[in-house]
Design a protein around this motif. Structure first.
Motif, PDB file in Angstrom:
ATOM      1  N   MET A  86      -0.666 -12.232  -4.387  1.00  0.00           N
ATOM      2  CA  MET A  86      -0.597 -11.019  -3.879  1.00  0.00           C
ATOM      3  C   MET A  86      -0.278  -9.825  -4.864  1.00  0.00           C
ATOM      4  O   MET A  86      -0.946  -8.763  -4.966  1.00  0.00           O
ATOM      5  N   PHE A  87       0.682 -10.126  -5.749  1.00  0.00           N
ATOM      6  CA  PHE A  87       1.042  -9.222  -6.886  1.00  0.00           C
ATOM      7  C   PHE A  87      -0.249  -9.012  -7.904  1.00  0.00           C
ATOM      8  O   PHE A  87      -0.692  -8.017  -8.063  1.00  0.00           O
ATOM      9  N   GLN A  88      -0.916 -10.249  -8.053  1.00  0.00           N
ATOM     10  CA  GLN A  88      -1.915 -10.100  -9.069  1.00  0.00           C
ATOM     11  C   GLN A  88      -3.047  -9.180  -8.380  1.00  0.00           C
ATOM     12  O   GLN A  88      -3.692  -8.477  -9.264  1.00  0.00           O
ATOM     13  N   SER A  89      -3.299  -9.367  -7.229  1.00  0.00           N
ATOM     14  CA  SER A  89      -4.440  -8.635  -6.680  1.00  0.00           C
ATOM     15  C   SER A  89      -4.108  -7.222  -6.589  1.00  0.00           C
ATOM     16  O   SER A  89      -5.104  -6.147  -6.776  1.00  0.00           O
ATOM     17  N   GLN A  90      -2.955  -7.037  -6.255  1.00  0.00           N
ATOM     18  CA  GLN A  90      -2.487  -5.532  -5.887  1.00  0.00           C
ATOM     19  C   GLN A  90      -2.682  -4.762  -7.233  1.00  0.00           C
ATOM     20  O   GLN A  90      -3.175  -3.894  -7.422  1.00  0.00           O
ATOM     21  N   VAL A  91      -2.155  -5.447  -8.478  1.00  0.00           N
ATOM     22  CA  VAL A  91      -1.890  -4.783  -9.831  1.00  0.00           C
ATOM     23  C   VAL A  91      -3.544  -4.620 -10.139  1.00  0.00           C
ATOM     24  O   VAL A  91      -3.751  -3.663 -10.590  1.00  0.00           O
ATOM     25  N   HIS A  92      -4.270  -5.717  -9.912  1.00  0.00           N
ATOM     26  CA  HIS A  92      -5.915  -5.456 -10.243  1.00  0.00           C
ATOM     27  C   HIS A  92      -6.416  -4.522  -9.624  1.00  0.00           C
ATOM     28  O   HIS A  92      -7.151  -3.499  -9.845  1.00  0.00           O
ATOM     29  N   HIS A  93      -5.998  -4.267  -8.264  1.00  0.00           N
ATOM     30  CA  HIS A  93      -6.608  -3.204  -7.351  1.00  0.00           C
ATOM     31  C   HIS A  93      -6.402  -1.946  -7.927  1.00  0.00           C
ATOM     32  O   HIS A  93      -7.102  -0.971  -7.526  1.00  0.00           O
ATOM     33  N   VAL A 108       0.962  -1.207   0.057  1.00  0.00           N
ATOM     34  CA  VAL A 108       0.145   0.006  -0.032  1.00  0.00           C
ATOM     35  C   VAL A 108       0.919   1.192  -0.024  1.00  0.00           C
ATOM     36  O   VAL A 108       0.701   2.081  -0.593  1.00  0.00           O
ATOM     37  N   SER A 109       1.963   1.118   0.586  1.00  0.00           N
ATOM     38  CA  SER A 109       2.812   2.355   0.796  1.00  0.00           C
ATOM     39  C   SER A 109       3.904   2.345  -0.579  1.00  0.00           C
ATOM     40  O   SER A 109       4.272   3.443  -1.065  1.00  0.00           O
ATOM     41  N   PHE A 110       4.339   1.178  -0.728  1.00  0.00           N
ATOM     42  CA  PHE A 110       5.507   1.025  -1.495  1.00  0.00           C
ATOM     43  C   PHE A 110       5.078   0.714  -3.140  1.00  0.00           C
ATOM     44  O   PHE A 110       5.999   0.681  -3.823  1.00  0.00           O
ATOM     45  N   TYR A 111       3.898   0.362  -3.354  1.00  0.00           N
ATOM     46  CA  TYR A 111       3.681   0.224  -4.707  1.00  0.00           C
ATOM     47  C   TYR A 111       2.539   1.294  -4.944  1.00  0.00           C
ATOM     48  O   TYR A 111       1.284   1.015  -4.820  1.00  0.00           O
ATOM     49  N   ARG A 112       2.983   2.258  -5.730  1.00  0.00           N
ATOM     50  CA  ARG A 112       2.057   3.383  -6.094  1.00  0.00           C
ATOM     51  C   ARG A 112       1.957   3.497  -7.624  1.00  0.00           C
ATOM     52  O   ARG A 112       2.803   4.553  -8.124  1.00  0.00           O
ATOM     53  N   PRO A 113       1.432   2.755  -8.150  1.00  0.00           N
ATOM     54  CA  PRO A 113       1.782   2.619  -9.746  1.00  0.00           C
ATOM     55  C   PRO A 113       1.059   3.907 -10.366  1.00  0.00           C
ATOM     56  O   PRO A 113       0.235   4.412  -9.856  1.00  0.00           O
ATOM     57  N   THR A 114       1.952   4.311 -11.323  1.00  0.00           N
ATOM     58  CA  THR A 114       1.182   5.614 -12.239  1.00  0.00           C
ATOM     59  C   THR A 114       1.055   5.058 -13.897  1.00  0.00           C
ATOM     60  O   THR A 114       1.629   4.032 -13.864  1.00  0.00           O
TER      61      THR A 114
END
Ligand SMILES: *Cc1c(COP(=O)(O)O)cnc(C)c1O
Length: 425
Positions: free
Chosen positions: A139-146, A114-120
Motif C-alpha cells: 500500500m505504501f509503495q503504491s500510494q507513493v508511486h501514485h 487519500v485524505s491523510f497522505y497529501r504529499p508535497t
C-alpha cells in the motif's frame, strides 16, 4: 500469582475465570473427539454460536421482504451499519461519530490515505515500522508511486537495532524528529503482527503532530485485543479488520476511525453515495455533501450479509467489555509464558520469546523462536490438535485469546509440546 504446571492448578484457574462461560459461546474444530487448542485467534477468530442466527435473520428478511428489507427488515439494511457505532466506539476508545464499518482493511487504509497522505515537494515522507505487514508495504509503495514520488526516498522504515527483536520507542521518536518537516504521515501498526509488540500510540501520535505530520494506525492486531483510546490520544485515523480478535469470519468487513477534529474539514476523499448526507441520500442529488463523521468516508451501500456476523461478535464484546478481557488476557498470557519456560527447562530446549516481556508492551500474543527445533515440531503440534501459526525461519505465534481459551488448554499444550520435543529426539 505463583503458577504451577499441573492440570489441577490450571483447572482451578478456569473455575475462577469470570469469562469461563464464554468458551461455550464458540465453535471449536474437533480433534479426536475434543476441542482443538486454538492459538490462532489472532489470524482468524473462532465462530460464535450466535452468529448463525444473525445471518439467518438477514437471509429470512431478504427471502420474505426482498427490496423492502432496506426499510422493513428486523434490522433495516439502510442504516444497519449504524448499530456498530456505539459498541465499536467503546472497543477502540472513540466517540460513536468517529467510527464506522465499511469495506475491508487495506481498502480502508487506502481510502484514508487519500485524505491523510497529501504529499508535497517538501513534505512527502511516510514513517512506518520495518517489516510491516506485507499488505501495508504494498500500500505504501503504491500510494507513493501514485503521487509520483520514489518509494525508496519517501518510505522511512524504523528498524530494530542489531540483535534486538523489537523496535525501540526512542528510535521511533528520534526518526520522527529527524525527518521533521519532510514528514507527511506516520502510519504504524498498533501491535506488530510478527512479534506481538504493542506500540505506544499516544506518544507516537504526539511526536508526529509536533513536526506537523498526520498520524494513523493499522489496528489489525490491536482491535479487540488491547486498550485503545483513539480519541484521547488524538490519533488522526485508524482502521482494523474484524476477523482476527473480533471473530467476524474470514475476510470480513473492516472498521475505521476518523478523529472528530477532521469531521468539519475539507479533507479530500473518494466519495460515494453512502457517505452522502443521510437525510438526502435517496433524493439522488448530484452534489456530494458528506455525513459529518467517519460515515462520511463510506462509499458503497453495505454488504449486510458480512455485517451480520460482525454484529454478532460485537454484541459479545459489548457484554464482556474490554477491561474484563484484558484482565484475563494478561493472566493467561503470563500462564502460557510460565508453561513455555517450564517445558523448556524440563526438556533442555531453548525457546526464546521475542515478544516484549513487559506487560505494557505486549498483549495476547507470544511469538517464540524454537531454537534447535524445526518445522517438524510445528507439524507435530498440528497433528496433535494444537493449532498454531508458523513463520519463517522458526517462529511459532501463540495467541491465547481470552474470550475462548482456557488455562487447561495452556497446560495441555505444554504436555503436547514436551512430548513433541522428546518424540523427535
Ligand atoms: C491481517 C492484517 C492485514 C490484512 O488486511 P486485509 O485487507 O484485511 O486483507 C493488514 N494489515 C495488518 C497489520 C494485518 O495484520
Amino acid at each position: 500469582m505463583t503458577f504451577q504446571n499441573t492440570l489441577d492448578f490450571a483447572q482451578q484457574l478456569d473455575l475462577q475465570d469470570p469469562l469461563k462461560t464464554y468458551r461455550n459461546e464458540f465453535i471449536f474444530p474437533q480433534h479426536e473427539g475434543r476441542d482443538v487448542i486454538y492459538f490462532t485467534g489472532n489470524s482468524l477468530g473462532l465462530q460464535p454460536k450466535r452468529t448463525r442466527k444473525f445471518v439467518d435473520e438477514v437471509m429470512n428478511d431478504w427471502a420474505h421482504l426482498a427490496v423492502e428489507g432496506h426499510f422493513f427488515a428486523e434490522k433495516p439494511w439502510w442504516d444497519y451499519h449504524e448499530r456498530f457505532a456505539l459498541p465499536l466506539s467503546k472497543i477502540v476508545g472513540a466517540k460513536p461519530s468517529e467510527v464506522t464499518v465499511m469495506n475491508t482493511l487495506t481498502i480502508n487504509l487506502h481510502l484514508l490515505m487519500v485524505s491523510f497522505y497529501r504529499p508535497t515537494a517538501k513534505r512527502f515522507k511516510i514513517i512506518c515500522e520495518e517489516k510491516a505487514f506485507p499488505s501495508d508495504q504494498y500500500m505504501f509503495q503504491s500510494q507513493v508511486h501514485h503521487h509520483g514520488f520514489n518509494p525508496q526516498e519517501a518510505i522511512v522504515e524504523i528498524k530494530r537495532r542489531e540483535g534486538e527483536h523489537n523496535i525501540r520507542l526512542e528510535d521511533i521518536l528520534s526518526k520522527i524528529e529527524e525527518v521533521g518537516d519532510e514528514l507527511a504521515l506516520v502510519l504504524f501498526g498498533g501491535v506488530n503482527y510478527y512479534t506481538g509488540q504493542v506500540f505506544d500510540m499516544k506518544t507516537i501520535t504526539e511526536a508526529g503532530h509536533r513536526v506537523g505530520a498526520y498520524v494513523g494506525f493499522d489496528l489489525a492486531h490491536a482491535a479487540g485485543n488491547i486498550k485503545l483510546d483513539l480519541h484521547d490520544w488524538n490519533v488522526d485515523f485508524a482502521a482494523w479488520c474484524s476477523y482476527k480478535y473480533m471473530n467476524s469470519g474470514p475476510g470480513n468487513a473492516s472498521g475505521c476511525f476518523v478523529h472528530e477534529k477532521h469531521h468539519q474539514s475539507n479533507l479530500p476523499r473518494f466519495a460515494g453515495w453512502w457517505g452522502h448526507n443521510k437525510e438526502r441520500r435517496f433524493k439522488m442529488e448530484p452534489q456530494f455533501e458528506p455525513v459529518q463523521g467517519a460515515q462520511g468516508w463510506q462509499v458503497s451501500n453495505l454488504p449486510i450479509l458480512s455485517l451480520a456476523p460482525y454484529l454478532a461478535s460485537i454484541e459479545i464484546f459489548d457484554e464482556v467489555g474490554m477491561d474484563a478481557l484484558i484482565e484475563k488476557r494478561d493472566i493467561i498470557t503470563s500462564y502460557l509464558e510460565f508453561i513455555l519456560k517450564e517445558i523448556a527447562q524440563e526438556v533442555g530446549s531453548a525457546f526464546e520469546i521475542i515478544t516484549p516481556a513487559i506487560p505494557t508492551a505486549r498483549a495476547c500474543q507470544l511469538s517464540v523462536f524454537l531454537h534447535g527445533e524445526g518445522r517438524s515440531l510445528f507439524d507435530y503440534l498440528m497433528k496433535n490438535g494444537v493449532i498454531t501459526d508458523w513463520r519463517e525461519p522458526n517462529v511459532i505465534r501463540l495467541a491465547p485469546v481470552p474470550l475462548y481459551t482456557s488455562y487447561e488448554d495452556m497446560y495441555r499444550f505444554g504436555q503436547i509440546l514436551k512430548a513433541g520435543i522428546l518424540h523427535r529426539n
